[in-house]
Design an enzyme around this catalytic site. Structure first.
Site: not given
Ligand code: MRU
Length: 383
Positions: A255
């Site tokens: 993220d």
């Molecule tokens: O809370 P989320 O589902 O948005 O978290 C998503 C993640 O942690 C993913 O691993 C990250 O965003 C990468 S998506 C290509």
């Protein structure tokens, strides 16, 4: 048929409602930045690249409607101010993924430049915004394909022993078509390994509390007929300890990657990195450059989103006896699993220190630490 989480054409945006998956495949129309904000906040769309693109396209859709109904200010500076305010609002939806802020900053710079041009109108500024937002959708898929290729090459060269030709990969959360414009990052590497016939097996974690692994990654793996097995998060150590099932690499998304390589990703990622180091398994982060935040020096500066207690105390799904093959749409229900009154801590992400990361797979190649033990991520942005 490839899965399409985001459908967009000429100002018409629809997203697959990820709260209903894998039980119900239903698209939601997003007409405005307000609807975009709510879809992101409520996790109807999630995943760092996907939320940035849906935010940008929700505002693009709103601008298309305003132009068609002659409600957009003809004044360039007024339209720029309108877009700036909407971008600020969209960025407030979720704090940890940098892709959203990165997309907003890039779009903001474009509208500021457009508004400065002599004789620029509100229409010109909005049109520049829409063009740039649409280009982000296309570029993200292209970048993911490159991440897949680079990652597959790295894994075959560095993670598969000389006496073997195939890799077994463990992944966490959902980083696939549902988390991006298409193809995916970490799941894109798994797709590339599978299409090059180098994948023996993929394992995906359930990813409590939100179950992005069991609901979404498992859905994508089944959809693409990739040989795969689901485990609960607590089974990862036992899986890595198995001698007959040798996991060659753990590949996760991100993220926000700080300038030193510390990586914020779905809660549970840090634990997997510790396990990987203990078991001598390669640990890789797959992310586009839009996820790398050179302005954030280390993971300590990253804000970790904390989400509602109900996501931990409750679970969503369909009843065991629902007939998924019948014509009737199954009802997604929420059940309570925790004792009433218990305190809950629900951080959505954790930070994996750079020391535990073997490589960061990007569309520009795989960044590894230099002999000084340091990632030089700024090099990826040159040229
Ligand atoms: O809370 P989320 O589902 O948005 O978290 C998503 C993640 O942690 C993913 O691993 C990250 O965003 C990468 S998506 C290509």
């Amino acid at each position: 048929m490839t899965l399409q989480a985001i459908q967009y054409s000429n100002g018409n945006l629809a997203i697959i409602d990820q709260l209903q998956l894998p039980h119900v495949e239903k698209y939601l129309t997003i007409r405005t930045s307000e609807e975009g904000w709510h879809a992101i906040k409520e996790m109807r769309v999630r995943g760092a690249p996907a939320i940035a693109i849906v935010a940008a396209l929700s505002l693009a859709s709103e601008l298309v409607t305003l132009m068609a109904s002659n409600e957009l200010s003809p004044n360039a500076v007024d339209t720029q101010a309108f877009i700036t305010e909407k971008l600020r609002y969209l960025v407030s939806s979720r704090p940890t993924a940098v892709n959203l802020g990165d997309a907003a900053a890039k779009l903001q710079a474009i509208v500021v430049e457009s508004a400065k041009l002599p004789e620029s109108t509100g229409h010109n500024v909005a049109a520049e915004f829409i063009k740039a937002a649409e280009a982000m959708l296309v570029k993200d898929v292209e970048d993911n394909k490159k991440i897949g290729e680079y990652g597959a090459i790295w894994v075959s060269r560095n993670a598969i022993p000389a006496n073997d030709s195939k890799a077994t990969i463990l992944t966490h959360c959902n980083t696939g078509s549902l988390a991006t414009s298409g193809y995916g990052t970490a799941l894109g590497v798994i797709r590339a390994l599978a299409s090059n016939n180098i994948l023996r097996h993929a394992y995906c974690t359930e990813t409590r509390p939100y179950n992005q692994g069991s609901r979404l990654t498992a859905f994508e793996l089944v959809h693409d007929c990739i040989p795969a097995t689901l485990i609960t998060d607590s089974m990862a150590a036992a899986l890595l300890a198995k001698t007959d099932t040798r996991v060659n690499a753990i590949i996760v998304g991100a993220d926000r990657v700080a300038a030193n390589g510390d990586t914020a990703n779905k809660i549970g990622t840090y634990g997997l990195a510790v396990l990987a180091r203990h078991h001598g398994v390669k640990f890789l982060v797959a992310a586009p450059l839009t996820t790398i935040d050179l302005a954030t020096k280390t993971g300590a500066e990253i804000i970790i989103e904390e989400r509602p207690a109900s996501e931990v105390t409750m679970i969503r799904g369909i009843c065991e006896n629902s007939n998924v093959d019948s014509c009737e749409t199954p009802q997604v229900q929420t059940v309570c699993t925790a004792a009433k009154g218990i305190n809950v801590w629900n951080p959505a992400f954790d930070i994996t220190p750079r020391t535990l990361i073997d490589g960061i797979i990007t569309e520009k190649g795989v960044a590894e630490k230099g002999p000084d033990g340091v990632f030089h991520l700024e090099d990826l942005f040159r040229g």
